[in-house]
Design a protein around this motif. Structure first.
Motif, PDB file in Angstrom:
ATOM      1  N   VAL A   1      -2.081  -6.651   1.480  1.00 16.31           N
ATOM      2  CA  VAL A   1      -3.467  -6.240   1.249  1.00 16.31           C
ATOM      3  C   VAL A   1      -4.051  -6.994   0.061  1.00 16.31           C
ATOM      4  O   VAL A   1      -5.188  -7.470   0.109  1.00 16.31           O
ATOM      5  N   ARG A   2      -3.272  -7.135  -0.995  1.00 15.31           N
ATOM      6  CA  ARG A   2      -3.767  -7.882  -2.159  1.00 15.31           C
ATOM      7  C   ARG A   2      -4.069  -9.334  -1.787  1.00 15.31           C
ATOM      8  O   ARG A   2      -5.120  -9.866  -2.163  1.00 15.31           O
TER       9      ARG A   2
ATOM     10  N   MET B   1      -1.906   3.043  -0.475  1.00 14.59           N
ATOM     11  CA  MET B   1      -1.079   2.274   0.456  1.00 14.59           C
ATOM     12  C   MET B   1       0.275   2.933   0.676  1.00 14.59           C
ATOM     13  O   MET B   1       0.900   3.400  -0.273  1.00 14.59           O
ATOM     14  N   LYS B   2       0.701   2.940   1.924  1.00 15.30           N
ATOM     15  CA  LYS B   2       2.011   3.463   2.326  1.00 15.30           C
ATOM     16  C   LYS B   2       2.468   2.667   3.548  1.00 15.30           C
ATOM     17  O   LYS B   2       1.663   2.034   4.227  1.00 15.30           O
ATOM     18  N   PRO B   3       3.748   2.739   3.896  1.00 15.55           N
ATOM     19  CA  PRO B   3       4.204   2.052   5.114  1.00 15.55           C
ATOM     20  C   PRO B   3       3.597   2.655   6.382  1.00 15.55           C
ATOM     21  O   PRO B   3       3.366   1.968   7.368  1.00 15.55           O
TER      22      PRO B   3
ATOM     23  N   LEU C   1      -4.759  -2.445   8.344  1.00 16.47           N
ATOM     24  CA  LEU C   1      -3.605  -2.331   9.214  1.00 16.47           C
ATOM     25  C   LEU C   1      -2.736  -3.574   9.025  1.00 16.47           C
ATOM     26  O   LEU C   1      -3.141  -4.686   9.389  1.00 16.47           O
ATOM     27  N   VAL C   2      -1.553  -3.391   8.449  1.00 15.91           N
ATOM     28  CA  VAL C   2      -0.697  -4.506   8.050  1.00 15.91           C
ATOM     29  C   VAL C   2       0.362  -4.756   9.115  1.00 15.91           C
ATOM     30  O   VAL C   2       1.146  -3.868   9.444  1.00 15.91           O
TER      31      VAL C   2
ATOM     32  N   VAL D   1      -3.312  -9.052   8.404  1.00 15.47           N
ATOM     33  CA  VAL D   1      -3.922  -7.756   8.103  1.00 15.47           C
ATOM     34  C   VAL D   1      -5.210  -7.644   8.908  1.00 15.47           C
ATOM     35  O   VAL D   1      -6.033  -8.562   8.897  1.00 15.47           O
ATOM     36  N   THR D   2      -5.366  -6.545   9.596  1.00 13.42           N
ATOM     37  CA  THR D   2      -6.607  -6.258  10.309  1.00 13.42           C
ATOM     38  C   THR D   2      -7.347  -5.180   9.532  1.00 13.42           C
ATOM     39  O   THR D   2      -6.759  -4.175   9.150  1.00 13.42           O
ATOM     40  N   VAL D   3      -8.632  -5.396   9.315  1.00 12.13           N
ATOM     41  CA  VAL D   3      -9.440  -4.436   8.574  1.00 12.13           C
ATOM     42  C   VAL D   3     -10.406  -3.749   9.525  1.00 12.13           C
ATOM     43  O   VAL D   3     -11.099  -4.407  10.300  1.00 12.13           O
ATOM     44  N   VAL D   4     -10.425  -2.441   9.435  1.00 14.85           N
ATOM     45  CA  VAL D   4     -11.404  -1.637  10.163  1.00 14.85           C
ATOM     46  C   VAL D   4     -12.321  -1.051   9.101  1.00 14.85           C
ATOM     47  O   VAL D   4     -11.951  -0.125   8.386  1.00 14.85           O
ATOM     48  N   PRO D   5     -13.522  -1.621   8.935  1.00 20.59           N
ATOM     49  CA  PRO D   5     -14.432  -1.135   7.888  1.00 20.59           C
ATOM     50  C   PRO D   5     -14.960   0.253   8.226  1.00 20.59           C
ATOM     51  O   PRO D   5     -14.964   0.656   9.382  1.00 20.59           O
ATOM     52  N   PRO D   6     -15.420   0.971   7.212  1.00 16.42           N
ATOM     53  CA  PRO D   6     -15.995   2.295   7.477  1.00 16.42           C
ATOM     54  C   PRO D   6     -17.275   2.162   8.285  1.00 16.42           C
ATOM     55  O   PRO D   6     -18.023   1.205   8.126  1.00 16.42           O
ATOM     56  N   LEU D   7     -17.494   3.108   9.156  1.00 13.75           N
ATOM     57  CA  LEU D   7     -18.681   3.063  10.017  1.00 13.75           C
ATOM     58  C   LEU D   7     -19.842   3.875   9.465  1.00 13.75           C
ATOM     59  O   LEU D   7     -20.992   3.523   9.669  1.00 13.75           O
TER      60      LEU D   7
END
Length: 173
Positions: A12-13, A79-81, A148-149, A155-161
């Protein structure tokens, strides 16, 4: 590939830096971090009382995993697994009932670390984010940004809607 908390943090970083985000503060798993300073969100009633028991000062303390800033948007990420409902609840608490504590922590942090961009939290759009392994089941949450890692470089990012910043999705492309 086994998804660990360390892998999620590193992925993520790297992703955020690649897309022009500045890492403002953070705490790597295990409480160490060579890249960022920790930003503790304390309860001012407990931490400013000159109590001889310093352990009381950590009561009610919240320490998000990462703060990242770009174009007036401040991401606050846990962040968590795998998906963590507890982390989602922690971020909701931080951005509602404890928002004044977060703002105070940001102002103090900005002064202590000479980071003027976070010195006026009211000028920022604060967005909660959760990062976890891409196969982890999770409930849809339109108020959160999801990272989503899959691997260190994927990494796939799902932005807030349903957020105040309608163009926030553009910050990830």
């Amino acid at each position: 590939m086994r998804i660990t908390e360390s892998l999620v943090h590193c992925a993520v970083r790297a992703y955020l830096k690649r897309y022009g985000w500045s890492l403002v503060a953070g705490q790597f798993p295990g409480g160490t971090d060579d890249e960022c300073h920790i930003l503790n969100v304390m309860d001012p009633e407990l931490c400013g009382d000159n109590c001889p028991d310093p352990s009381r000062h950590s009561e009610n303390k919240l320490v998000p995993d990462l703060f990242a800033l770009r174009d007036g948007v401040l991401l606050v990420i846990e962040m968590k697994p795998t998906y963590s409902a507890d982390d989602a609840a922690k971020l909701r608490l931080l951005l509602t009932e404890r928002r004044a504590h977060l703002d105070l922590a940001l102002v103090t942090f900005a002064q202590d670390r000479s980071i003027p961009l976070v010195a006026t939290p009211s000028n920022l759009v604060v967005v909660p984010g959760l990062a976890f392994g891409w196969t982890s089941p999770h409930p849809p949450n339109p108020d959160f940004c999801h990272f989503l890692v899959k691997s260190l470089n994927e990494v796939t990012v799902v932005p807030p809607l349903s957020h105040d910043a309608p163009s926030i999705g553009q910050l990830f492309v």
